[in-house]
Motif scaffolding. Structure first.
Motif, mmCIF file in Angstrom:
data_model
loop_
_atom_site.group_PDB
_atom_site.id
_atom_site.type_symbol
_atom_site.label_atom_id
_atom_site.label_comp_id
_atom_site.label_asym_id
_atom_site.label_seq_id
_atom_site.Cartn_x
_atom_site.Cartn_y
_atom_site.Cartn_z
ATOM 1 N N GLY A 1 0.762 -1.248 0.000
ATOM 2 C CA GLY A 1 0.000 0.000 0.000
ATOM 3 C C GLY A 1 0.783 1.281 0.000
ATOM 4 O O GLY A 1 0.182 2.371 -0.068
ATOM 5 N N GLN A 2 2.121 1.198 0.063
ATOM 6 C CA GLN A 2 2.899 2.435 0.028
ATOM 7 C C GLN A 2 4.351 2.128 -0.405
ATOM 8 O O GLN A 2 5.296 2.280 0.366
ATOM 9 N N PRO A 3 4.526 1.680 -1.667
ATOM 10 C CA PRO A 3 5.876 1.345 -2.141
ATOM 11 C C PRO A 3 6.790 2.571 -2.088
ATOM 12 O O PRO A 3 6.331 3.698 -2.305
ATOM 13 N N ARG A 4 8.064 2.335 -1.770
ATOM 14 C CA ARG A 4 9.008 3.452 -1.670
ATOM 15 C C ARG A 4 10.258 3.225 -2.525
ATOM 16 O O ARG A 4 11.329 3.689 -2.187
ATOM 17 N N ASP A 5 10.100 2.499 -3.632
ATOM 18 C CA ASP A 5 11.258 2.300 -4.512
ATOM 19 C C ASP A 5 11.043 3.006 -5.851
ATOM 20 O O ASP A 5 11.551 2.591 -6.876
ATOM 21 N N ARG A 6 10.289 4.096 -5.808
ATOM 22 C CA ARG A 6 9.997 4.938 -6.980
ATOM 23 C C ARG A 6 9.183 4.204 -8.040
ATOM 24 O O ARG A 6 9.175 4.580 -9.201
ATOM 25 N N ASN A 7 8.544 3.122 -7.652
ATOM 26 C CA ASN A 7 7.601 2.424 -8.518
ATOM 27 C C ASN A 7 6.287 2.390 -7.743
ATOM 28 O O ASN A 7 6.194 1.732 -6.711
ATOM 29 N N PRO A 8 5.266 3.150 -8.219
ATOM 30 C CA PRO A 8 4.025 3.250 -7.423
ATOM 31 C C PRO A 8 3.177 1.975 -7.406
ATOM 32 O O PRO A 8 2.240 1.877 -6.613
#
Ligand code: ZN
Length: 251
Positions: A197-204
């Motif tokens: 619900g909240q990816p943080r690897d610059r892939n939404p």
């Protein structure tokens, strides 16, 4: 049981969770486990808790889940914007939902796969971004393979078998989205499926992992979902804008 689906860090994002669950059905899993942080940040904590309880064979408790239960030390360690979402979450949950949070385990084991939210050592909410941080987790890992979430970044760490007195070597093991990767036959592993619900690897796109214990492979799967719908709900509910903006950028 061969095919285990790993989901983590849903953070009250129902649209992302539904998209991931549909994907797990499409590819087929024998077991589904959740590595924690079902709530926090997003607009649908109650619906996400219900769906995880219905769908998952094991759930470990994350720091946001724990903060909702009133663990003051954990709550105080969160950013004020995250604390605001914790207050909102408390206002949305029934006593039954609080019982679901209470029933989550700190650590679990499913078919020899050890589960924790952040790490296996006494610092349960350590972030395993680097091989150095992973060393402490390997020290306490009770089996040859473990899974954690918490960083919101898909990853794998490999530890060599220590045949002599030297410290085992630990290094990141490369994974690529939507590609099945064969895992090394020797040594131990810690997998991180990334965040639903909240990816943080610059892939939404929502992230989850398919671990096949018989074939000894893993695949990180990325699933597009309606980010705009979640952003509108965040705005309607008066949650901080930042929680909506970061979903589009995947940060
Ligand atoms: Zn999280």
């Amino acid at each position: 049981m061969a095919r285990i689906g790993l989901i983590s860090d849903i953070h009250s994002n129902l649209e992302a969770l539904q998209a991931v669950l549909a994907d797990t059905e499409r590819v087929g899993v024998d077991r589904l486990v959740c590595l924690g942080d079902v709530v926090g940040y997003g607009p649908d904590p109650d619906a996400c808790l219900d769906l995880v309880a219905q769908s998952c064979d094991a759930v470990v408790r994350g720091n946001h889940d724990e903060a909702v239960l009133g663990q003051e030390a954990v709550h105080a360690g969160l950013h004020p914007r995250a604390q605001e979402a914790i207050e909102f979450t408390r206002s949305r949950l029934s006593p039954g939902h609080l019982m679901l949070l209470e029933s989550m385990l700190e650590l679990a084991d499913v078919d020899g796969l050890s589960l924790a939210h952040g790490s296996f050592g006494p610092r349960r909410f350590l972030y395993l971004y680097t091989a150095r941080a992973a060393r402490e987790a390997f020290e306490y890992l009770p089996t040859s393979i473990g899974a954690v979430g918490h960083t919101h970044v898909p990853a794998a760490f490999w530890e060599s078998s220590s045949s002599d007195a030297r410290l085992p070597e630990i290094r990141p093991f490369p994974l690529r989205a939507n590609e099945t990767v064969e895992l090394p036959g020797r040594g131990r592993l810690i997998l991180n499926p990334g965040s639903v619900g909240q990816p943080r690897d610059r892939n939404p796109d929502a992230s989850w992992a398919l671990y096949d214990s018989e074939a000894h492979t893993v695949q990180i799967r990325r699933v597009a979902y309606d980010v705009g719908a979640v952003q509108s709900k965040i705005e309607q509910m008066g949650l901080p804008d930042f929680h909506a903006l970061r979903l589009r950028a995947g940060v």
